[in-house]
Design an enzyme around this catalytic site. Structure first.
Site, PDB file in Angstrom:
ATOM      1  N   VAL A   1       0.680  -1.267   0.122  1.00  0.00           N
ATOM      2  CA  VAL A   1      -0.065  -0.014  -0.017  1.00  0.00           C
ATOM      3  C   VAL A   1       0.865   1.145   0.003  1.00  0.00           C
ATOM      4  O   VAL A   1       2.133   1.200   0.310  1.00  0.00           O
ATOM      5  CB  VAL A   1      -1.013   0.079   1.108  1.00  0.00           C
ATOM      6  CG1 VAL A   1      -1.918  -1.166   1.174  1.00  0.00           C
ATOM      7  CG2 VAL A   1      -0.082   0.267   2.379  1.00  0.00           C
ATOM      8  N   CYS A   2       0.254   2.278  -0.437  1.00  0.00           N
ATOM      9  CA  CYS A   2       0.988   3.737  -0.560  1.00  0.00           C
ATOM     10  C   CYS A   2      -0.282   4.738  -0.788  1.00  0.00           C
ATOM     11  O   CYS A   2      -1.505   4.142  -0.767  1.00  0.00           O
ATOM     12  CB  CYS A   2       2.095   3.879  -1.363  1.00  0.00           C
ATOM     13  SG  CYS A   2       1.560   3.700  -3.030  1.00  0.00           S
ATOM     14  N   THR A   3       0.325   5.931  -0.699  1.00  0.00           N
ATOM     15  CA  THR A   3      -0.935   6.970  -0.331  1.00  0.00           C
ATOM     16  C   THR A   3      -1.867   6.918  -1.876  1.00  0.00           C
ATOM     17  O   THR A   3      -3.089   6.805  -1.706  1.00  0.00           O
ATOM     18  CB  THR A   3      -0.266   8.424  -0.697  1.00  0.00           C
ATOM     19  OG1 THR A   3       0.699   8.460   0.439  1.00  0.00           O
ATOM     20  CG2 THR A   3      -1.327   9.599  -0.511  1.00  0.00           C
TER      21      THR A   3
ATOM     22  N   GLY B   1      -1.195   4.919  -4.949  1.00  0.00           N
ATOM     23  CA  GLY B   1      -0.850   3.858  -5.651  1.00  0.00           C
ATOM     24  C   GLY B   1       0.513   3.940  -6.702  1.00  0.00           C
ATOM     25  O   GLY B   1       0.833   2.741  -7.098  1.00  0.00           O
TER      26      GLY B   1
ATOM     27  N   ILE C   1      -4.278   4.198  -0.521  1.00  0.00           N
ATOM     28  CA  ILE C   1      -4.833   4.237   0.876  1.00  0.00           C
ATOM     29  C   ILE C   1      -6.123   5.446   0.754  1.00  0.00           C
ATOM     30  O   ILE C   1      -7.205   5.192   1.383  1.00  0.00           O
ATOM     31  CB  ILE C   1      -3.981   4.787   1.785  1.00  0.00           C
ATOM     32  CG1 ILE C   1      -2.746   3.615   2.229  1.00  0.00           C
ATOM     33  CG2 ILE C   1      -4.565   5.304   3.134  1.00  0.00           C
ATOM     34  CD1 ILE C   1      -1.629   3.921   2.967  1.00  0.00           C
TER      35      ILE C   1
END
Length: 293
Positions: free
Chosen positions: A183-185, A187, A212
């Site tokens: 996951v990251c902010t 994508g 996220i």
């Protein structure tokens, strides 16, 4: 003075840009005409940007982009702005729109991991699936908010995710043999990183589609706890989380709850840290507000 509110948009797309400098000039003209501020990186591999502007001007920008066949399917993630998220407009041509340390070309269109939607992730949690969340953001970003089942790889910078770090994670007993969701902010970091991870070391690898940000919008107050760090003057956004769930982070100096970031210049390499207002006043000579450049 306009009574309109402001909107911040976050977006990217991996797509071939034949003439990055020409596209840069087109974007500069468009954004200036709409009074947008923020940042856009352009490379032959695609675009990666975040802008703020008055609501109707941001809508015009998104409509203009979607009218271009190359970007008709681009996903814009929106959140409430404050009119001061960015000090100015910066549009730059770079070699990459997000930089990995290993010096090799990757192709997210074919090499990246299987996408998992926010709805599918919610179903995983509700079914108590056996999986881990590998958060590919920097340590200071994770400090203000994270998913349940999160493993923090300890990145000070995304470029730290080199071959050595990936091997280390593959052999981490908390991760090895597990179903792994990166996951990251928004994508984009997962798209790049999983190109390097999508092999026999991680046999069951996924990435969270649209990041996220998308999950928090769709499922506030669920399995993501806290706030989402953003690289602008808002510091963090809660995207619908209530007060009980939005502040889980604490001041580095006194452990009081806070979601306020500052730059700590007392270190040899300045670091972003969480610091309450009281401790900031006490240590003002070493600390300065975290502001977008």
């Amino acid at each position: 003075m306009s009574s309109q509110s402001h909107t911040v948009i976050l977006f990217y797309k991996f797509i071939e840009i034949d003439e990055p400098e020409v596209f840069k000039n087109q974007q500069l003209e468009l954004c200036e005409s709409l009074g947008l501020t923020g940042r856009l990186l352009i490379a032959s591999e695609g675009i990666n940007g975040t802008f703020e502007g008055l609501d109707d001007r941001v809508q015009q920008y998104m409509q203009t982009m979607k009218a271009d066949d190359r970007f008709s399917d681009i996903k814009f993630k929106t959140s409430a702005g404050n009119g001061n998220a960015f000090p100015k407009l910066k549009i730059k041509v770079r070699d990459e729109i997000v930089t990995l340390k290993p010096n090799r070309n990757v192709c997210p269109a074919v090499e990246t991991a299987t996408e998992l939607t926010a709805e599918e992730l919610q179903a995983w949690y509700e079914a108590d699936e056996d999986f881990v969340v590998l958060d590919l953001r920097n340590e200071y970003e994770i400090a203000s908010g994270y998913f349940e089942k999160t493993i923090d790889p300890g990145l000070r910078n995304f470029r730290d995710l080199d071959d050595k770090k990936i091997d280390e994670l593959a052999n981490d007993p908390r991760i090895k043999g597990k179903k792994v969701l990166t996951v990251c902010t928004g994508g984009i970091r997962c798209e790049k990183a999983t190109c390097l991870m999508n092999d026999e070391r991680f046999p069951d690898l996924y990435q969270l589609k649209d990041g996220i940000h998308d999950y928090m919008e769709k499922f506030p107050n669920q399995y993501f706890r806290g706030t989402l760090f953003v690289f602008d003057n808002r510091n963090v956004v809660d995207l619908g989380a209530d007060e009980q769930n939005s502040v889980i982070s604490t001041c580095q100096f006194c452990d009081e709850p806070t979601k306020h970031y500052v730059n700590d210049d007392s270190k040899q390499q300045s670091e972003k840290i969480l610091c309450c207002e009281n401790c900031y006043e006490i240590r003002a000579e070493d600390l300065r507000p975290f502001v977008a450049q």
